[in-house]
Design a protein around this motif. Sequence first.
Motif, short mmCIF file in Angstrom:
data_model
loop_
_atom_site.label_atom_id
_atom_site.label_comp_id
_atom_site.label_asym_id
_atom_site.label_seq_id
_atom_site.Cartn_x
_atom_site.Cartn_y
_atom_site.Cartn_z
N LEU A 166 -7.51 -10.29 3.06
CA LEU A 166 -7.88 -8.87 2.96
C LEU A 166 -9.40 -8.71 3.01
N CYS A 203 -3.65 6.89 0.80
CA CYS A 203 -3.57 5.81 -0.18
C CYS A 203 -3.37 6.32 -1.61
N GLY A 212 0.79 -1.22 0.00
CA GLY A 212 0.00 0.00 0.00
C GLY A 212 0.83 1.27 0.00
N ILE A 242 -6.38 -0.49 5.03
CA ILE A 242 -5.82 -1.82 5.23
C ILE A 242 -4.52 -1.94 4.44
N GLY A 280 -12.34 -3.39 -6.67
CA GLY A 280 -10.97 -3.15 -7.11
C GLY A 280 -10.10 -2.43 -6.10
N LEU A 281 -10.69 -2.01 -4.97
CA LEU A 281 -9.92 -1.32 -3.94
C LEU A 281 -9.98 -2.12 -2.64
N THR A 282 -9.04 -1.83 -1.75
CA THR A 282 -9.04 -2.48 -0.44
C THR A 282 -9.26 -1.41 0.61
#
Lengths: 81, 229
Positions: B109, B176, B80, B146, B132-134
């Motif tokens: 995740l 991010c 990240g 995360i 598509g994102l965390t």
Amino acid sequence: MKVEVKLPALGDSDTTEVTVSFWYFDTGEKVSEGDDLLEVLTDKAAFNVPAPASGKLVETSADEGQAVKVGDILGRIETEQ
Amino acid sequence: MTEKKIHVLDVGRMPYAEALDLQKRLVAAKKSGDERDFLILVEHPGVVTVGRRGNESHIRLPREALAARGVEVYDIERGGDVTYHGPGQVVGYPIIDLKHAGLDVHSYLRLIETAVIEALRAFHVESYTREGLTGVWTRLGKVAAIGIAVSRWITYHGFAVNVLRGITGFDLIVPCGLTTERVTSIEDVCGSPVEMKDARRELTAAFARALGAEAVAAQGDLIWKEAPL
């Protein structure tokens, strides 16, 4: 015997780009099974590929920044036997 | 009753470096055969961390300027980009064996996201993931970040959930790397005061549930060398 170092399945890897970050060892160095061998990155995870066997790292075939896929051969370890 | 347990270390306020050291000691313990899974819960003083995908331009101030404000910057080995940790945030560092838990990196995740969403329901906060994102988002913005690292299939680093209103440190960074990202907290969304201890309790319970484990307080054997409970 030469043991291949492969990228293990990290899950849902079809949609996840995985790139090689760096190797912890140079070719010619001794490694032990389970050692962090190289780091690969997905979006939010830094995954250390464990050495599949103990021996000498004789080949690194994936370079820093290179995109890799599950099952790709990343390098080879020459074992004692 | 489940037999599987997760040992919770609720360490309160702890500087980033100290908590990182604790994580690494637990990872090392697991590598040498300790089969326990752990969850560290901590609140950090203001700190900016830069993950492996980190981009210096995502920190809005020079490091010296941050240092002058008492905000340290750490380049760390999690996945990240840049994030901020500070008072009012519950940070969780699960140290678990993914193989043992039957998980892979991706499903782990997703498990963290599920646990956070579940925990937020206790505060009547609706939250969700984004394709598509965390991370975890609410109608007012991102509420949880995360980023993890895995060594010999053992996890470290983890998640950060904004609990209290007015965590100011996010203006120091581009969270991010998403320039349009709004950051919010549980209090902001639910509109009433939330106790940090309640957030810790709900996050612990939800994480243990997601893992199919029972949360128990960690015993102080190998862990507390410098800082006894």
